[in-house]
Design an enzyme around this catalytic site. Sequence first.
Site, PDB file in Angstrom:
ATOM      1  N   SER A  98       0.744  -1.357  -0.074  1.00 33.89           N
ATOM      2  CA  SER A  98       0.001   0.154  -0.032  1.00 33.89           C
ATOM      3  C   SER A  98       1.000   1.163  -0.009  1.00 33.89           C
ATOM      4  CB  SER A  98      -1.112  -0.143   1.026  1.00 33.89           C
ATOM      5  OG  SER A  98      -1.716   1.026   1.230  1.00 33.89           O
ATOM      6  N   ASP A 243      -4.381   5.803  -3.049  1.00 34.53           N
ATOM      7  CA  ASP A 243      -2.892   5.145  -2.511  1.00 34.53           C
ATOM      8  C   ASP A 243      -2.331   4.065  -3.459  1.00 34.53           C
ATOM      9  OD1 ASP A 243      -4.760   3.299  -1.925  1.00 34.53           O
ATOM     10  OD2 ASP A 243      -4.131   3.095   0.337  1.00 34.53           O
ATOM     11  N   ASP A 245      -2.463   0.939  -3.578  1.00 31.70           N
ATOM     12  CA  ASP A 245      -3.296  -0.248  -4.165  1.00 31.70           C
ATOM     13  C   ASP A 245      -4.654  -0.049  -4.144  1.00 31.70           C
ATOM     14  OD1 ASP A 245      -3.579   0.238  -1.235  1.00 31.70           O
ATOM     15  OD2 ASP A 245      -3.629  -1.998  -0.951  1.00 31.70           O
ATOM     16  N   ASP A 247      -7.160   1.124  -2.309  1.00 33.92           N
ATOM     17  CA  ASP A 247      -8.329   0.545  -1.513  1.00 33.92           C
ATOM     18  C   ASP A 247      -8.723   1.970  -0.556  1.00 33.92           C
ATOM     19  OD1 ASP A 247      -6.072   0.740   0.170  1.00 33.92           O
ATOM     20  OD2 ASP A 247      -6.489  -1.095   1.145  1.00 33.92           O
TER      21      ASP A 247
END
Length: 454
Positions: A98, A243, A245, A247
């Site tokens: 992340s 961000d 990834d 999510d």
Amino acid sequence: MTTLTCFKAYDIRGKLGTELNEEIVYRIGRAYAQFLQPAKVCVGGDVRETSEELKQALARGLMDSGVDVVDLGLIGTEEIYFATKFHNLDGGIMITASHNPIDYNGLKMVREQSRPISNDTGLQDIRKLAEQAEFPQPVAQGVMTQMDNSPAYIDHLLSYLDTEDLQPMKLVVNAGNGAACDTVNRIETAMQERGIPIEFVKMHNTPDGTFPNGIPNPILSEQQPVTGNAVREHKADMGIAWDGDFDRCFLWDHTGRFIEGYYVVGLLAEAFLVKNPGSRIIHDPRLIWNTQDVCAQHDGTAIQSRTGHAYIKEVMYNEDAVYGGEMSAHHYFRDFAYCDSGMIPWLLVCDLLSKKKQSLSELVSERMTRFPSPGEINSKVDDADVAIQRVFDTFRAEAISIDETDGVSLEFPQWRFNLRKSNTEPVVRLNLETRGDEALMKEKTDAILQVLRG
């Protein structure tokens, strides 16, 4: 027996080479298989330079345990959640760090129906099995197949838009050279094919694991002006950034002002309650008054959960909540397997802007005035527990309620605050809000920081 330090409260992450490498990830794959006994699991990875090799090590661990592996390729974490539920798989594992530093990587794991795996629901069992590394021989070797999950996933995302009433919009979209880049392109293409009148101004939209523009983490104040300035420059209706990834989703209004995730939670809670009266809304303990007020006004029930995606999802599932939100810009949806998505929130906001014929600024400004907050403030301290206790001892006599769901929250007639310590560094995080009193907000923020920082 090796001690693995990469296991955290609700996912796995660690420094490359020492805490996380191909051998450790292989063992985690074997341990996951031994714990869950799955038949078929999907895997994917983000843009980090080590993600592909770690994903292959994970796949070997799964296949050596007799598990069939579906490789989704370069994706965002939420695509694992979607594929696991949509294709009725026995689990899913994402290789991602992340927004962690560039020399880190990690894993996020779910079981069937995209149910989360946390400390309370099996993560520590998997850790122990990986540390022991005493794996049974499989009856048969698993096989790997490749799958492009994006058509079904993009169709699902666009189902959150009422395309009949959608007004033309211009959006600045900043993928931060992360996993969101390809998904942004696919959404843009699908919108053009369907005649959806949304124009994208794309920034940092080439996937690049070296992160030439910095690791994407738009909650950092130093990153926020990049998207905000572009919104003003292009006279866009809204700005969106993600961000690494994707999510988490972050929004800017048409003036380039960053909108704290807390107020987006209230906005989406209202949208869901209008469509689903009497529903349950899940929120974290850091900032709560705005969300509770929105729920009270719209016949909803606000339910508090510990901070963290695995905990929120578990409460979402148990309460059958229609929506859940964290001020850190994680948003969870019942129709998305009770999981978090960084793509659904901005689509819902676009829908709201069209239906209400208002700007994002108009939709949130009144709530920001009613419950002002300075945003999360981090303080480096020598001993987090001692520092939090010092603040608690100073203010508890005046408090009308004390809550320890996550960290410590003290409530007073006109203001409240929450203090939590970081799981990974000697940092204490302060969140504070008042009932419509900015001067009190500043006064109490300064007072707490003075005590906290000794």
